[in-house]
Design an enzyme around this catalytic site. Structure first.
Site, PDB file in Angstrom:
ATOM      1  N   GLN A  26     -10.109  17.375 -14.701  1.00 39.17           N
ATOM      2  CA  GLN A  26      -8.782  16.860 -14.390  1.00 39.17           C
ATOM      3  C   GLN A  26      -8.893  15.628 -13.502  1.00 39.17           C
ATOM      4  O   GLN A  26      -9.646  15.612 -12.533  1.00 39.17           O
ATOM      5  CB  GLN A  26      -7.953  17.940 -13.691  1.00 39.17           C
ATOM      6  CG  GLN A  26      -7.582  19.102 -14.587  1.00 39.17           C
ATOM      7  CD  GLN A  26      -6.550  18.716 -15.638  1.00 39.17           C
ATOM      8  OE1 GLN A  26      -5.877  17.685 -15.544  1.00 39.17           O
ATOM      9  NE2 GLN A  26      -6.433  19.549 -16.665  1.00 39.17           N
TER      10      GLN A  26
ATOM     11  N   CYS B 187      -1.687  19.981 -22.371  1.00 36.81           N
ATOM     12  CA  CYS B 187      -1.519  18.594 -21.954  1.00 36.81           C
ATOM     13  C   CYS B 187      -0.611  17.820 -22.898  1.00 36.81           C
ATOM     14  O   CYS B 187      -0.362  16.638 -22.678  1.00 36.81           O
ATOM     15  CB  CYS B 187      -2.871  17.899 -21.836  1.00 36.81           C
ATOM     16  SG  CYS B 187      -3.835  17.864 -23.364  1.00 36.81           S
TER      17      CYS B 187
ATOM     18  N   CYS C 262      -0.853  -4.520 -19.196  1.00 36.68           N
ATOM     19  CA  CYS C 262      -1.688  -3.317 -19.170  1.00 36.68           C
ATOM     20  C   CYS C 262      -0.954  -2.130 -19.769  1.00 36.68           C
ATOM     21  O   CYS C 262       0.227  -1.904 -19.480  1.00 36.68           O
ATOM     22  CB  CYS C 262      -2.100  -3.012 -17.736  1.00 36.68           C
ATOM     23  SG  CYS C 262      -2.987  -1.452 -17.531  1.00 36.68           S
TER      24      CYS C 262
END
Length: 441
Positions: A235, A361, A80
């Site tokens: 968020q 971010c 993953c």
């Protein structure tokens, strides 16, 4: 060279969830490793003519003291791709993220923030890094099984749990349901809903019903409810919105009667806080390009008579507003991952605000915009970084910019404790990889 294995020493952390090593003089970006380790790597991308290679650490020969057993069985080479640092202790993850922010600001903006630390976002995940993600888009296999994509791949790792997701996300049954005819499914655990909602993404490109979710935000004596599309931006950490809003308001310290800008305002989070701070005699202009987000912002801010919401590209709206004689005392800038860019930074500084709070971010985009701001007379005077995405390489920064004349004696607090163009984001990532390769030790 894909599939080639070799031993190498791992050096500094890089921006993107890897560490940097060298193989026969060539830079290698190594995932699943930590600085100071000696590992056996397997090349996953790159050939003999490439400037750098990508690799996975498939065996650890000399381990870092910060290495831990990943809590998730799906984390590891070829598995993953949702997490980057499950093999590192949580305190060390934050040290790695701080190192990335410091390096990016030094290299791209010439700024020394040596004392910066990355602080946890209080609440879920602060102590163990798990159970915090309230919004997850699962991919679906051709057989209809839900899972998560592998790193830099379209292949889907079928999972029966995701440890960084909140329990309502998993309890929705998304991983136990057959999603025939779908390419993915969004699951949203909004704070104002009793159960998580699921939005199937059909293989033909259409999506199922996109309900309105309710997010509740509160800190100290302030609280507000926000409607947001289940597939809209919010968020993903349950404590992030309140943490960031409280920090922005504290940094800007708006006062009664001031004029404020909330740029890339989304559904109105920062505009609501600014509205209450500047009072009835003040004014807030909130700008957002996404039509659905604007619809929600209008509803969320309906009781705030001193807020004006405008839809459009930020540069276009700012240009029009400047021609109309707008003034701005304080500005909140919360751009997509690609950053605000020179044009928007120039428009903001031309308005002459006394303070700008930049919510970022991506540290490389922040650094590029800070470099432009300094050219235009605005200096970084405060910076905090938050771990709103534990187990991943992502880090959220909030920077305070002030005019050089007023900020000449100010310094970044070294004792602090802790999406307009996706194609542009990919280009920026590619540029970042090239620059990391050139500067690798």
């Amino acid at each position: 060279m894909v599939g080639t294995e070799a031993e190498l020493e791992v050096g500094n952390v890089g921006h993107g969830g890897f560490c940097v090593g060298r193989l026969d003089g060539r830079v290698v970006f190594v995932r699943h490793s930590l600085p100071g380790e000696r590992v056996r790597v397997r090349i996953t991308e790159g050939g003999t003519g490439d400037r750098f290679l990508r690799a996975d650490a498939v065996e650890v020969l000399v381990a870092s003291p910060h290495r831990v057993e990943p809590p998730c069985p799906y984390a590891g080479p070829g598995r993953c791709g949702g997490c980057d640092w499950q093999h590192a202790s949580l305190p060390h993850q934050r040290e790695l993220k701080a190192a990335v922010v410091r390096e990016q600001l030094d290299r791209l903006a010439g700024l020394d923030v040596e004392g910066l630390v990355v602080e946890p976002v209080e609440g879920t995940g602060a102590d163990d890094g798990l159970g915090w993600r309230t919004r997850v888009e699962f991919a679906v296999t051709a057989e209809g099984r839900a899972g998560l994509r592998r790193h830099r791949s379209h292949e889907v790792e079928v999972v029966d749990d995701c440890l960084i997701a909140t329990r309502p996300v998993i309890d929705s049954g998304v991983l136990a349901t057959s999603w025939d005819g779908c390419s993915g499914v969004d699951v949203v655990d909004a704070s104002g809903l009793e159960e998580a909602v699921l939005v199937p993404l059909h293989a033909d490109g259409t999506a199922g019903a996109d309900p309105t979710a309710l997010e509740l935000v509160g800190f100290e004596d302030w609280e507000h409810g926000f409607e947001v599309s289940a597939r809209g931006f919010w968020q993903v950490h349950p404590g992030a919105a309140a943490t960031f809003l409280a920090e922005v308001v504290e940094l800007l310290d708006p006062v009664e009667g001031e004029h404020a800008l909330d740029l890339y305002c989304g559904v109105g989070l920062f505009a609501a806080g600014l509205s209450d701070a500047v009072g009835e005699s003040g004014h807030v202009l909130a700008v957002e390009a996404d039509a659905k987000a604007v619809d929600h912002a209008l509803d969320n801010l309906a009781e705030h008579a001193n807020v004006e919401v405008r839809q459009g590209r930020v540069d276009a709206v700012l240009g029009q507003a400047a021609r109309g004689g707008i003034r701005a005392d304080v500005v909140v800038l919360d751009p997509p991952r690609s950053g605000a860019g020179r044009r928007v930074m120039g428009q903001i500084t031309q308005l002459g605000p006394r303070a700008v709070a930049y919510v970022a971010c991506d540290p490389s985009a922040l650094a590029r915009d800070l470099a432009v701001a300094e050219e235009l007379g605005y200096l970084l005077t405060d910076l905090r970084a938050f771990d709103a995405f534990p187990m991943t390489s992502h880090v959220e920064c909030i920077a305070l910019l002030e005019p050089a004349g007023e900020a000449a004696d100010a310094e970044v607090d070294e004792d602090a404790e802790g999406d307009e163009d996706a194609e542009g984001d990919e280009d920026a990532e590619g540029d970042e990889d090239e620059e990391t390769a050139r500067r690798a030790p």
